[in-house]
Enzyme design. Structure first.
Site, PDB file in Angstrom:
ATOM      1  N   ASP A  15      -2.547  10.094  -5.143  1.00  0.00           N
ATOM      2  CA  ASP A  15      -3.577   9.193  -5.647  1.00  0.00           C
ATOM      3  C   ASP A  15      -4.968   9.781  -5.479  1.00  0.00           C
ATOM      4  O   ASP A  15      -5.885   9.453  -6.222  1.00  0.00           O
ATOM      5  CB  ASP A  15      -3.483   7.845  -4.920  1.00  0.00           C
ATOM      6  CG  ASP A  15      -4.285   6.760  -5.611  1.00  0.00           C
ATOM      7  OD1 ASP A  15      -4.465   6.838  -6.836  1.00  0.00           O
ATOM      8  OD2 ASP A  15      -4.738   5.824  -4.928  1.00  0.00           O
ATOM      9  N   HIS A 205      -3.252  -1.158   0.080  1.00  0.00           N
ATOM     10  CA  HIS A 205      -3.750   0.062  -0.563  1.00  0.00           C
ATOM     11  C   HIS A 205      -5.148  -0.263  -1.091  1.00  0.00           C
ATOM     12  O   HIS A 205      -5.329  -0.608  -2.253  1.00  0.00           O
ATOM     13  CB  HIS A 205      -2.814   0.459  -1.710  1.00  0.00           C
ATOM     14  CG  HIS A 205      -3.167   1.749  -2.381  1.00  0.00           C
ATOM     15  ND1 HIS A 205      -2.369   2.875  -2.268  1.00  0.00           N
ATOM     16  CD2 HIS A 205      -4.191   2.102  -3.176  1.00  0.00           C
ATOM     17  CE1 HIS A 205      -2.905   3.860  -2.979  1.00  0.00           C
ATOM     18  NE2 HIS A 205      -4.018   3.401  -3.539  1.00  0.00           N
ATOM     19  N   HIS A 207      -9.102   0.476  -1.954  1.00  0.00           N
ATOM     20  CA  HIS A 207     -10.144   1.449  -2.285  1.00  0.00           C
ATOM     21  C   HIS A 207     -11.465   0.985  -1.679  1.00  0.00           C
ATOM     22  O   HIS A 207     -11.646  -0.198  -1.373  1.00  0.00           O
ATOM     23  CB  HIS A 207     -10.247   1.614  -3.803  1.00  0.00           C
ATOM     24  CG  HIS A 207      -9.124   2.403  -4.386  1.00  0.00           C
ATOM     25  ND1 HIS A 207      -9.266   3.214  -5.484  1.00  0.00           N
ATOM     26  CD2 HIS A 207      -7.816   2.516  -4.028  1.00  0.00           C
ATOM     27  CE1 HIS A 207      -8.113   3.784  -5.781  1.00  0.00           C
ATOM     28  NE2 HIS A 207      -7.219   3.367  -4.918  1.00  0.00           N
ATOM     29  N   CYS A 238     -10.738   5.292  -8.746  1.00  0.00           N
ATOM     30  CA  CYS A 238     -10.147   4.774  -9.971  1.00  0.00           C
ATOM     31  C   CYS A 238     -11.005   5.171 -11.167  1.00  0.00           C
ATOM     32  O   CYS A 238     -12.183   4.820 -11.227  1.00  0.00           O
ATOM     33  CB  CYS A 238     -10.030   3.246  -9.913  1.00  0.00           C
ATOM     34  SG  CYS A 238      -9.391   2.530 -11.435  1.00  0.00           S
ATOM     35  N   ASN A 247     -10.311   6.237  -2.202  1.00  0.00           N
ATOM     36  CA  ASN A 247      -9.471   5.436  -1.336  1.00  0.00           C
ATOM     37  C   ASN A 247     -10.084   5.283   0.051  1.00  0.00           C
ATOM     38  O   ASN A 247     -11.003   6.019   0.435  1.00  0.00           O
ATOM     39  CB  ASN A 247      -8.108   6.110  -1.187  1.00  0.00           C
ATOM     40  CG  ASN A 247      -7.314   6.122  -2.462  1.00  0.00           C
ATOM     41  OD1 ASN A 247      -6.690   5.131  -2.822  1.00  0.00           O
ATOM     42  ND2 ASN A 247      -7.321   7.242  -3.158  1.00  0.00           N
TER      43      ASN A 247
END
Length: 299
Positions: A15, A205, A207, A238, A247
């Protein structure tokens, strides 16, 4: 209710690096190997998707063939369809992950299908995984906000998470994809989901676009969540969220967990060194506040 042992799922190699323009296959292999030496026991190493859509995740098979696997470490990969799963199986992946969104608009923009269609796509993955005795993790994106729809109702997040869990995902990771959530919102969302899915099967999860990720994690720890996704040096972000800074940094998470007296098995000093190294390789600023502070302290 706060758990005493926290499982950290390191998502930096997947990611994180999928959104870093200067990363190479060599960087990815080096990062995975280095992370395995810090005490992390679950590393999401790659994504078996078309390089047309995610070019930085190309050659996932070569990555898995090249890493030095450490005993006791799970090396997982994202496999959004049966073709990706079959490639991951051939590469010897330990676990796989599938994903859906709590936002209909985000699902259409991100993977060109509805939420229901996305779930239908990975049903063959779950069936094949059961056949080969491979565990499947589920992701739900946009749990605390969507760049197109704004606020997302916790009930909708709970509905999608329940579908994933009942379909066979052993764990469902709840993603604040654009990083807009705040602690009370995060706790309310987790409480809604926990009414449908056991708290022991939930992960976070978050950010850190608005600097709220650690506070959100802390709020949800009080509800009993014991698995947290994070990315070394705060890698990633993102592409659909303006100003998304990446993140939650694993170094920052570990530092907070140490302060709370919670066990996790990760060596912070080694982790900081890994974060500084990959940041230097990529020519970017280390996104971890702890990484920056400890680097200055030791330099």
């Amino acid at each position: 209710m706060r758990p005493q042992r926290i499982q950290i799922v390191e998502v930096g190699p997947r990611d994180g690096l999928q959104n870093e323009p200067l990363s190479t296959l060599s960087d990815r292999i080096t990062l995975v190997n280095a992370l395995a030496g810090t005490g992390l026991s679950h590393i999401e190493a790659a994504s078996f998707v078309s390089p047309k859509w995610v070019p930085k995740m190309a050659d996932a098979d070569k990555l898995f063939a090249s890493i030095d696997r450490q005993a006791g470490v799970i090396y997982s990969a994202l496999t959004p369809n049966i073709k990706g799963f079959e490639a991951a199986l051939a590469a010897g992946v330990d676990q796989v992950a599938v994903f859906a969104s709590a936002s209909e608009s985000f699902s259409q923009k991100n993977i060109n299908c509805s939420i229901i269609e996305s779930i239908e796509r990975f049903e063959p993955v779950l069936a094949a995984a059961r056949q080969h005795n491979i565990r499947v993790r589920g992701y739900v994106s946009c749990t605390l906000g969507c760049p197109y729809e704004g606020a997302i109702a916790p009930a909708r997040v709970a509905e999608v998470a329940q579908v994933l869990f009942e379909a066979g995902c052993y764990e469902v990771s709840l993603g604040d994809t654009i990083g807009t959530g705040t602690p009370d919102q995060a706790a309310a969302m987790v409480e809604a989901v926990a009414a449908q899915v056991p708290i022991s099967a939930l992960a976070l999860h978050f950010h850190d676009t608005y600097g709220q990720a650690l506070a959100n994690v802390a709020a949800c720890l009080e509800l009993g969540v014991s698995t947290i996704d994070s990315s070394v040096a705060g890698l990633g972000g993102c592409p659909y969220a303006t100003g998304a800074s990446g993140n939650l940094a694993t170094e920052d998470l570990v530092y907070m967990l140490n302060g709370l007296g919670l066990s996790h098995g990760v060596d912070l000093t080694k982790l900081v060194a890994v974060g500084n190294d990959i940041s230097q390789r990529l020519g970017r600023k280390n996104g971890s506040k702890v990484g920056q502070a400890l680097r200055k302290k030791t330099s």
